[in-house]
Write a protein that holds these residues in place. Structure first.
Motif, PDB file in Angstrom:
ATOM      1  N   HIS A   2      -2.443  -3.397  -5.744  1.00 19.01           N
ATOM      2  CA  HIS A   2      -0.686  -3.466  -5.024  1.00 19.01           C
ATOM      3  C   HIS A   2      -0.578  -2.594  -4.056  1.00 19.01           C
ATOM      4  CE1 HIS A   2      -1.435  -7.503  -5.764  1.00 19.01           C
ATOM      5  NE2 HIS A   2      -1.393  -8.286  -4.799  1.00 19.01           N
ATOM      6  N   TRP A  17       4.242  -4.875   0.878  1.00 21.77           N
ATOM      7  CA  TRP A  17       3.888  -5.105  -0.526  1.00 21.77           C
ATOM      8  C   TRP A  17       1.922  -5.663  -0.790  1.00 21.77           C
ATOM      9  CZ3 TRP A  17       3.405  -1.863  -4.378  1.00 21.77           C
ATOM     10  CH2 TRP A  17       2.793  -2.789  -5.730  1.00 21.77           C
ATOM     11  N   THR A  18       1.120  -5.027  -0.651  1.00 22.17           N
ATOM     12  CA  THR A  18      -0.251  -5.972  -0.079  1.00 22.17           C
ATOM     13  C   THR A  18      -1.419  -5.267  -0.974  1.00 22.17           C
ATOM     14  OG1 THR A  18      -1.751  -6.750   1.947  1.00 22.17           O
ATOM     15  CG2 THR A  18      -0.593  -4.008   1.572  1.00 22.17           C
ATOM     16  N   GLU A  19      -2.452  -5.846  -1.221  1.00 26.18           N
ATOM     17  CA  GLU A  19      -4.007  -5.357  -1.856  1.00 26.18           C
ATOM     18  C   GLU A  19      -4.319  -4.731  -1.045  1.00 26.18           C
ATOM     19  OE1 GLU A  19      -7.352  -7.623  -4.596  1.00 26.18           O
ATOM     20  OE2 GLU A  19      -5.621  -9.378  -3.206  1.00 26.18           O
TER      21      GLU A  19
END
Length: 323
Positions: A2, A17-19
């Motif tokens: 992430h 906040w992301t993959e």
């Protein structure tokens, strides 16, 4: 893994906040499991669309981090998996992992918290490369540091005092000036009510400037004979009028230098700066003469608040905990 990505350019709320794909180490690089990163003004500018990363650099925010070496690329022999490190980055620090050239790693100084170490690489590299390597800062020098309460300012005060210089600072509040004094600053100037030129009747041998155009004329006036004006920021604009007569009379030098776009190796490179700091500055940190100044420590999910803090009245650095 992430990481913080941008949905668009704009306010702190565009960060999420992301993959994202895991990084892979190129030859000469290592993968660091990030424990913490730190907020720099360059991050705010990149978030606003005003400071794109250099070619080949990650578009993820974050110019420094601390953590643990997780993987070695081909040709890396001086580090091992499990080493506690901090790193100077061209980008990518707001993430769970980052790929970084091994020549831009520094050991976490003995006795220093792993997360606090994230506050060091960017400010230390900026101050050391400009005031020490270029400016030749030494005992007996008078050094003027604009933005004394900033991350760079609070670090520069400590390094200058450790090397025996007399330190003058500018800041815009009593709280920031008081804190600068607690770090050893000798001459305190509130730029809202005082003129720093008047505060330095004998001039400054070195001026570390974050304002650019707005302060150009007065910075030249504030130089001592053979003084050096070193500009590292342009918060006061990019175009100013220079009186060459005044500069000539001072036998002065004007130098402007960024850090992010420097080459990885070779003359004036990040590798040279990091190697010199490891040898000469890191012992000062381990002896307690220079320490990271941390205003706040937040989880990476609160990166937006971290940006707001830095843009308000933070004294020193804002750390974002990742792992």
């Amino acid at each position: 893994m992430h990481a913080i990505t941008l949905t668009e350019f704009g306010s702190p709320d565009v960060m999420q906040w992301t993959e994202v794909p895991d990084p892979r180490p190129a030859p000469g690089q290592v993968i660091v499991d990030v424990a913490a990163t730190a907020v720099n003004r360059a991050d705010l500018m990149q978030r606003q669309g005003k400071y794109p990363p250099p070619p080949g650099a990650s578009d993820i925010l974050g110019l420094e981090c601390s953590g643990v070496v997780a993987e070695l690329g081909d040709g890396v022999h001086h580090w091992k998996v499990g080493d506690r490190v901090c790193a100077l980055l061209a980008g990518g620090g707001y993430a769970e992992q980052v790929a970084v050239p091994s020549t831009q790693l520094l050991p976490v100084p003995a006795g220093l918290d792993l997360h606090a170490a994230a506050a060091l690489p960017e400010v230390a590299s900026t101050v050391w490369s400009n005031l020490v390597q270029f400016g030749g800062m030494r005992s007996g020098h008078t050094v003027l540091i604009h933005g004394g309460g900033s991350g760079i300012g609070t670090h520069a005060i400590q390094v200058a005092k450790a090397l025996g210089a007399t330190v003058a600072v500018t800041a815009g509040s009593t709280a920031k000036l008081d804190f600068c004094a607690s770090l050893g600053a000798d001459i305190l100037v509130n730029y809202k009510t005082e003129d720093f030129v008047d505060a330095l009747p004998n001039g400054a041998d070195l001026i570390l400037d974050n304002m650019g155009a707005k302060y150009l004329e007065r910075n030249v006036n504030a130089l001592a004979k053979d003084g050096k004006l070193i500009t590292i920021g342009m918060q006061g604009g990019v175009k100013g009028e220079l009186n060459f007569g005044a500069l000539l009379a001072k036998r002065g030098t004007i130098h402007a230098a960024g850090l992010r776009g420097r080459p990885e190796t070779g003359p004036s490179s990040k590798a040279d700066i990091v190697a010199d700091m490891t040898e000469r500055l890191w012992p000062m940190i381990e002896e307690g003469r220079v320490a990271p100044i941390v205003h706040a420590e937040l989880p990476i999910a609160d990166a937006a608040e971290g940006h707001r803090l830095l843009d308000a009245d933070a004294i020193g650095k804002v750390i974002l905990r990742v792992g």
